[in-house]
Enzyme design. Structure first.
Site, PDB file in Angstrom:
ATOM      1  N   THR A  12       0.831  -1.209   0.000  1.00 28.75           N
ATOM      2  CA  THR A  12       0.000   0.000   0.000  1.00 28.75           C
ATOM      3  C   THR A  12       0.862   1.254   0.000  1.00 28.75           C
ATOM      4  O   THR A  12       0.671   2.157  -0.817  1.00 28.75           O
ATOM      5  CB  THR A  12      -0.899   0.018   1.254  1.00 28.75           C
ATOM      6  N   LYS A 201       6.709   3.683  18.281  1.00 25.28           N
ATOM      7  CA  LYS A 201       6.887   5.071  17.845  1.00 25.28           C
ATOM      8  C   LYS A 201       7.528   5.921  18.942  1.00 25.28           C
ATOM      9  O   LYS A 201       8.369   6.770  18.675  1.00 25.28           O
ATOM     10  CB  LYS A 201       5.537   5.645  17.418  1.00 25.28           C
TER      11      LYS A 201
END
Lengths: 435, 435
Positions: A12, A201
């Site tokens: 994607t 993250k």
């Protein structure tokens, strides 16, 4: 001059990158003053149907063709999920610049990768690993290097932020179904809802913010959103808070306090304004004071592609100039983490009590046993034999709250103790939060 | 290796830069891997009392000593107000890198300065000219170059943003006194309240966002906040809007729509969340979608200093690497502005009417004469012979609204027509705002 680019992976995000690159290639070339070509793309299955038309001779199912091609100077690795590690190390070893969006790799194998980049004098770019189109990586890396950061708070996962609004009015299960049907959550949502994505993250953000070798392992606790119920939001709201899944990083006299958990934050806080499947990043610096980036799309092929290509253009400018401008590993220090048991917070507690005389006294006594005082208390009027109560404590150490929670589990007066939730106080100056 | 830095100006910002630099110098040196020294500072008055202690031999009242010193490789110009132009050109000519926070210079003499920088192959950095500690300059310059920006909206002046909240509940004059006493406004506030400061900043932002040679002269109209009254905010609020001073830049098929004026924006819009003396920047890009930076401090010595030094560190890294990494002038195009008369907006109107039969019909008829339809209407019940009404129009061209406003001025039924205010519609997809 013509710069040849290789790509690993055409999923994607890879497709988004290829499309954006082709569409705006002329603009990029004019601005850089040199030619840019995606020369080769390595994919797992050559015969897979693609949304995008790739000219003959570009696709290969052999990544080595890219790694060993001396004409390719920069590689965009978009395999993801940590599976690109061996390729990435080989790319750096052949002195090619590397761009990756793989948060997992940077958060767990960052040291190895940064050392390889430094040793071979090439750029390792990872702007798209956190924040999608929000320039938080670039900001922490370059823009804030003049300042000393005291604290960083982030809403770094759009899926859970979208779900929280739905949990508040429906239920966790309905929120999850909704997130799946809207395309925000995977059929197996563990990575998002258990806080893991946020923690990966956070490792990257904390590394940049504090210039220390932070990895995923340094983050504790990592708590997700699966235990939250509408009632938590109702009480929180009544007291002027929203509930968000927060990535927290704070410098406590040189020791890092790094954690991911749901948190009650005041409704006036900039991160309370981050709604929907968006991300937001909040920093307190000595010089800059409070500063927020976002809301913005933290994921998705197009926002991610724009950041991957921004990294690519910086690398291409470097190639043109014959230098390496990005992040230097050599200044990083070893991490010392702050002991989690010493972290002081206010807590939000929700309990189902036996509806009989003395139940509430029992709760107060257990708290008192561990030196915890009650700051606010709320009990809806009820005819139900099992009564629910919610309360907010004064600041206390994590260890005290853990011990009190264990005692709640044992008490016959307490039918159920829901997980306690940490609070960011409204008027923080008035008390020493976290010290 | 030791990099010698010169400074021009030691006012509020200059002092902030000097202090932050001295305080964190060791960290900067370690991260860069080279020595950094502020070797000379040129000031207007050597004997002025200073908040900061400067070692013997650093201060000079002769800027030429810095410009002509071949050992100084980078100069921070913080004279401000456009008065540094001649010095800046001389600095670039002697092939020194230049860092400035002077928005006025960049917005009015940008072309000249960028050309001089390119010609002499040095960096011209201006990160602190807009947004204080918010990394909007860096983001537009480097982070968003992969994307095509469709629209930029900014709250770029903290003084007026602070004042708007006070005007809403008090009056313009009281708000101004308050802003002066809080240190947010100058005794002569013209530059802020008339929208000039915002317009200078918009010129810089639009230059970066659209890669065109935008200057202050391209921005029209530039309207300030002096005509606003509490009633405007009350009506706006009732309809679900807040009023902000907005810098607007939009690409309309290659032509730029550039303007500064108060605007009603929906209370859910990210810029509606920017309160107090803060700044915020909102961008819509083809790939990234909607994206906001802020709230954050857009001014003040410390936030500004942190951005000046972030620029300085990038320049020093370039000096170390023997290259120039910043903003390239050569890709910029000439500006074509979009004709302001064709800009389509909804408008908020407030009028004091003669309280007699037919007054409202007169208003409706004047609007109808110019093809303007009323979308919402509000008239408080009153016994006052002069009645106030507020209304929101359907989208109409700027020219039509100007003509209708002129007719209101002439009509005996309209006692007073307050300045019309443009509206950012709530559901923009439903109508073609601005086309």
């Amino acid at each position: 001059m013509e710069i040849k680019i290789g790509m690993l992976g055409l999923g994607t995000v890879g497709t988004g990158v290829y499309q954006l690159f082709q569409e705006k290639r002329k603009i990029y070339q004019r601005e850089l003053g040199c030619g840019l070509t995606i020369a080769k793309i390595a994919v797992a299955h050559l015969d897979k149907e693609r949304k995008v038309q790739i000219p003959e001779g570009i696709l290969t199912d052999n990544a080595q063709e890219i790694i060993e091609d001396p004409g390719i100077q920069v590689v965009i690795e978009l395999i993801g999920g940590g599976k690109g590690l061996e390729h990435d190390l080989a790319i750096l070893k052949t002195r090619k610049h590397l761009i990756t969006a793989d948060k997992l790799l940077i958060a767990t194998r960052g040291d190895e990768l940064f050392q390889a980049a430094a040793k071979n004098n090439v750029n390792l770019m990872f702007g798209a690993s956190v924040g999608g189109s929000i320039p938080v990586v670039r900001w922490l890396r370059d823009g804030l290097r003049a300042d000393k950061i005291k604290r960083l708070m982030a809403i770094a996962n759009g899926t859970t932020n979208f779900m929280l609004a739905a949990i508040a009015i429906l239920s966790y299960d309905t929120a999850l179904s909704l997130a799946i049907s809207e395309g925000y959550a995977e059929p197996d949502p563990t990575f998002d809802v258990e806080g893991l994505d946020t923690a990966y993250k956070l490792a990257i953000l904390a590394r940049l913010a504090f210039r220390q070798r932070v990895t995923f392992e340094h983050i504790y606790p990592v708590e997700g959103i699966t235990a939250l119920e509408p009632a938590d939001f109702t009480y929180a709201n009544r007291w002027g808070y929203v509930i968000k899944l927060i990535a927290w990083a704070e410098d406590r006299d040189g020791k890092l306090d790094l954690r991911v958990h749901p948190m009650l934050i005041p409704e006036e806080h900039p991160l309370a304004q981050i709604v929907g499947a968006n991300n937001g990043f909040y920093v307190e610096g000595e010089a800059i004071g409070e500063q927020t980036l976002g809301p913005g799309k933290g994921a998705g092929p197009q926002p991610t592609a724009s950041t991957v290509i921004a990294d690519l253009l910086q690398v291409c400018q470097d190639i043109k100039n014959g230098q390496v401008s990005a992040y230097q590993i050599n200044a990083l220090e070893k991490v010392e983490t702050y002991p989690v048991t010493k972290i002081v917070s206010r807590y939000f507690l929700r309990l189902t009590l036996a509806n009989e005389a003395g139940a509430l006294e029992e709760v107060a006594n257990i708290l008192k046993d561990f030196g915890i005082s009650i700051s606010a208390f709320d009990q809806p009027e009820t005819t139900n034999p099992e009564a629910e109560v919610a309360l907010i404590t004064w600041p206390t150490e994590d260890l005290n709250m853990s011990k009190a929670s264990a005692r709640f589990q044992e008490s016959p007066m307490v039918k159920k103790a829901y997980p306690s939730i940490r609070i960011l106080p409204k008027e923080e100056k008035g008390e020493e939060h976290g010290k």
